[in-house]
Design an enzyme around this catalytic site. Structure first.
Site, mmCIF file in Angstrom:
data_model
loop_
_atom_site.group_PDB
_atom_site.id
_atom_site.type_symbol
_atom_site.label_atom_id
_atom_site.label_comp_id
_atom_site.label_asym_id
_atom_site.label_seq_id
_atom_site.Cartn_x
_atom_site.Cartn_y
_atom_site.Cartn_z
ATOM 1 N N ASP A 80 -2.349 -4.815 13.284
ATOM 2 C CA ASP A 80 -1.289 -5.205 12.536
ATOM 3 C C ASP A 80 0.258 -5.233 12.493
ATOM 4 O OD1 ASP A 80 -0.879 -5.679 9.577
ATOM 5 O OD2 ASP A 80 -0.764 -3.065 9.043
ATOM 6 N N ASN A 94 -8.730 -12.345 4.875
ATOM 7 C CA ASN A 94 -7.228 -13.056 4.856
ATOM 8 C C ASN A 94 -8.555 -14.332 4.703
ATOM 9 O OD1 ASN A 94 -7.590 -11.447 8.014
ATOM 10 N ND2 ASN A 94 -6.488 -10.981 6.242
#
Length: 245
Positions: A25, A73
């Site tokens: 991340d 996503n």
């Protein structure tokens, strides 16, 4: 009740974790801090994948599982998703030869067959080329969501019960785990998330039941062998009880 057979002994250990997973991340924030487009952060993120996968092999980690693209996503802007898929193509084109030469087995979990036909073909070829490797395993999670994985396993077992192949009372933790994408991998020992966020984001929820969790502030593009080593040091200081004393 006896401890499930898949769980290791409790206590600290000088050995590295067998199976490490990382939620990678912070690519976007890395780019934003440098006034760069998000794709620049993703490109540096790919470089971090190279560094960390090599470091993991040198540190004796048997399995490294990386959360590359979640099923959520797809909600990102179309252009960003296209850029991410382009980076995946480049990674497969440029890195598989090294994986083969290093004896690394590549695995992909998640519904990657929902990707474009050319990417699916590249993934299948890469997995096939490394299938017989006897070294460490690199697992890439693509179009992966743990809740979907658990639901799929549940449906599979329900179908087998309905067909009379197994009895409901025969379903235990071991039988359920056999339906998961990670069924032939060692139990997850350590889950790392970068960028300071402290959540699992639908990643390996069943597998992380007894994993040690380490959250670091480092953004993924800056993650390297040193920060991986620091996470392993934290892991080594933990006392893993698995519900015992």
């Amino acid at each position: 009740m006896p401890k499930p057979a898949s769980l290791p002994l409790t206590g600290q250990t000088d050995s590295p974790p067998r199976h490490v997973a990382i939620i990678m991340d912070g690519n976007g924030r890395w780019a934003k801090a440098r006034h760069l487009p998000r794709i620049a952060g993703h490109k540096q993120g790919v470089e971090a994948v190279r560094r960390v996968s090599r470091a993991a092999r040198q540190m004796g980690i048997e399995v490294l599982t990386l959360y590359a693209f979640s099923s959520e996503n797809w909600r990102r802007p179309e252009g960003e998703v296209r850029d991410l898929m382009g980076l995946l193509r480049r990674f497969l084109k440029n890195e598989v030869d090294e994986l083969v030469s290093e004896g690394v087995r590549l695995r992909v979990i998640g519904d990657y067959r929902a990707l474009s036909d050319d990417l699916v073909a590249m993934i299948d070829e890469a997995v096939e080329r490394t299938r017989d490797s006897d070294g460490p395993t690199l697992v890439i999670a693509l179009n992966y969501g743990s809740q979907a994985e658990i639901l799929k396993a549940t449906r599979s077992l329900a179908e087998k019960v309905a067909a009379g192949a197994i009895a409901p009372e025969a379903i235990d933790e071991k039988r359920f785990e056999a339906e998961l994408a990670t069924h032939d991998l060692p139990p997850l020992d350590l889950m790392i998330r970068t960028s300071g966020e402290q959540r699992l984001s639908n990643f390996l929820l069943w597998q992380a039941a007894y994993a040690e969790l380490v959250f670091v502030d480092t953004l993924w593009p800056d993650f390297n062998a040193a920060t991986l080593g620091e996470a392993l040091d934290i892991y080594a200081r933990r006392h893993r009880r698995f519900g015992g004393l």
